[in-house]
Design a protein around this motif. Structure first.
Motif, mmCIF file in Angstrom:
data_model
loop_
_atom_site.group_PDB
_atom_site.id
_atom_site.type_symbol
_atom_site.label_atom_id
_atom_site.label_comp_id
_atom_site.label_asym_id
_atom_site.label_seq_id
_atom_site.Cartn_x
_atom_site.Cartn_y
_atom_site.Cartn_z
ATOM 1 N N LEU A 180 -13.087 -3.432 3.566
ATOM 2 C CA LEU A 180 -14.028 -2.454 4.115
ATOM 3 C C LEU A 180 -15.162 -2.215 3.129
ATOM 4 O O LEU A 180 -14.961 -2.254 1.913
ATOM 5 N N SER A 181 -16.333 -1.951 3.668
ATOM 6 C CA SER A 181 -17.467 -1.553 2.830
ATOM 7 C C SER A 181 -17.563 -0.037 2.715
ATOM 8 O O SER A 181 -18.187 0.472 1.790
ATOM 9 N N TRP A 182 -16.930 0.683 3.649
ATOM 10 C CA TRP A 182 -16.916 2.141 3.626
ATOM 11 C C TRP A 182 -15.723 2.602 4.436
ATOM 12 O O TRP A 182 -15.368 1.982 5.449
ATOM 13 N N ALA A 183 -15.089 3.689 3.986
ATOM 14 C CA ALA A 183 -13.937 4.222 4.715
ATOM 15 C C ALA A 183 -13.931 5.745 4.674
ATOM 16 O O ALA A 183 -14.369 6.359 3.695
ATOM 17 N N ARG A 184 -13.408 6.297 5.732
ATOM 18 C CA ARG A 184 -13.144 7.740 5.817
ATOM 19 C C ARG A 184 -11.731 7.886 6.350
ATOM 20 O O ARG A 184 -11.390 7.321 7.393
ATOM 21 N N ILE A 185 -10.901 8.636 5.591
ATOM 22 C CA ILE A 185 -9.525 8.886 5.997
ATOM 23 C C ILE A 185 -9.251 10.374 5.860
ATOM 24 O O ILE A 185 -10.032 11.106 5.251
ATOM 25 N N HIS A 186 -8.165 10.816 6.482
ATOM 26 C CA HIS A 186 -7.718 12.172 6.160
ATOM 27 C C HIS A 186 -6.260 12.124 5.723
ATOM 28 O O HIS A 186 -5.506 11.239 6.110
ATOM 29 N N ASP A 231 -6.004 19.297 7.269
ATOM 30 C CA ASP A 231 -6.418 17.977 6.814
ATOM 31 C C ASP A 231 -7.444 18.077 5.708
ATOM 32 O O ASP A 231 -8.279 18.984 5.700
ATOM 33 N N GLU A 232 -7.399 17.119 4.799
ATOM 34 C CA GLU A 232 -8.429 16.945 3.787
ATOM 35 C C GLU A 232 -9.096 15.606 4.058
ATOM 36 O O GLU A 232 -8.428 14.573 4.109
ATOM 37 N N MET A 233 -10.413 15.614 4.273
ATOM 38 C CA MET A 233 -11.157 14.384 4.525
ATOM 39 C C MET A 233 -11.572 13.748 3.209
ATOM 40 O O MET A 233 -12.016 14.437 2.288
ATOM 41 N N LEU A 234 -11.419 12.429 3.129
ATOM 42 C CA LEU A 234 -11.795 11.656 1.945
ATOM 43 C C LEU A 234 -12.688 10.496 2.383
ATOM 44 O O LEU A 234 -12.408 9.852 3.402
ATOM 45 N N GLU A 235 -13.745 10.232 1.620
ATOM 46 C CA GLU A 235 -14.634 9.111 1.905
ATOM 47 C C GLU A 235 -14.698 8.191 0.697
ATOM 48 O O GLU A 235 -14.671 8.661 -0.451
ATOM 49 N N PHE A 236 -14.782 6.885 0.973
ATOM 50 C CA PHE A 236 -14.772 5.877 -0.083
ATOM 51 C C PHE A 236 -15.843 4.832 0.181
ATOM 52 O O PHE A 236 -15.937 4.304 1.296
ATOM 53 N N ASP A 237 -16.629 4.533 -0.851
ATOM 54 C CA ASP A 237 -17.539 3.401 -0.794
ATOM 55 C C ASP A 237 -16.784 2.160 -1.243
ATOM 56 O O ASP A 237 -15.923 2.228 -2.122
ATOM 57 N N HIS A 270 -4.741 8.666 7.123
ATOM 58 C CA HIS A 270 -5.021 8.509 8.542
ATOM 59 C C HIS A 270 -6.445 7.981 8.717
ATOM 60 O O HIS A 270 -7.400 8.593 8.251
ATOM 61 N N LEU A 271 -6.592 6.857 9.383
ATOM 62 C CA LEU A 271 -7.887 6.218 9.610
ATOM 63 C C LEU A 271 -8.775 7.100 10.488
ATOM 64 O O LEU A 271 -8.342 7.590 11.531
ATOM 65 N N GLU A 272 -10.015 7.285 10.062
ATOM 66 C CA GLU A 272 -10.998 8.065 10.812
ATOM 67 C C GLU A 272 -12.100 7.132 11.332
ATOM 68 O O GLU A 272 -12.276 6.025 10.821
ATOM 69 N N PRO A 273 -12.873 7.582 12.324
ATOM 70 C CA PRO A 273 -13.980 6.768 12.825
ATOM 71 C C PRO A 273 -14.987 6.444 11.720
ATOM 72 O O PRO A 273 -15.160 7.195 10.763
ATOM 73 N N GLY A 274 -15.638 5.299 11.886
ATOM 74 C CA GLY A 274 -16.710 4.905 10.979
ATOM 75 C C GLY A 274 -16.309 3.929 9.899
ATOM 76 O O GLY A 274 -17.179 3.426 9.178
#
Length: 143
Positions: A47-53, A64-70, A104-108
């Protein structure tokens, strides 16, 4: 996004390419391939970018706590259940500094090079998710 089906055995193999959105593509495959109920058995890729909770506490419901990763992010495993055509998918991945993350996989979430995913259709079950205890937590249940 491309997928192939073995209708006799119930297996669906999905190929995602650069720029595809993982959760959105899996939702599309579930509808197009008529996977009302299925098991996402394996999944790998990058992945080039991810958002999970992830869950935020031991309270119930935990929040939930949202986390984003480049990226770059190396996907070790996708796994989950499709119920009523809706994928509930978890991910395990390594970041560029070799730290492991999961949730948990999020959209985007965006494919970097490729992703290969296998889904097993379970036609004998008609599962859905419902709030069974009044907390808002969506639990698997029969339709």
């Amino acid at each position: 996004m491309q997928y192939w089906e073995d209708k006799e055995t119930g297996w669906v193999i999905v190929r995602l390419q650069h720029g595809d959105l993982v959760l959105e593509a899996l939702s599309e495959v579930a509808r197009k391939a008529d996977i009302h109920t299925g098991v996402l058995a394996t999944g790998i890729g990058s992945l080039s970018w991810a958002r999970i909770h992830v869950i935020a506490s031991n309270n119930y419901p935990p929040g939930d706590e949202m986390l984003e990763f480049d990226g770059p992010l190396e996907v070790v495993q996708f796994g989950g259940i499709i119920a009523n055509y809706q994928p509930h998918i978890h991910i395990g991945m390594w970041d560029g500094e070799k730290r492991y993350h999961g949730g948990h996989l999020e959209p985007g979430c965006t494919v970097l090079t490729l992703s290969e995913i296998s889904i097993h259709r379970v036609p004998g079950l008609r599962l859905t998710r419902r709030d069974l205890d009044g907390t808002g937590v969506q639990l698997l249940d029969m339709e």
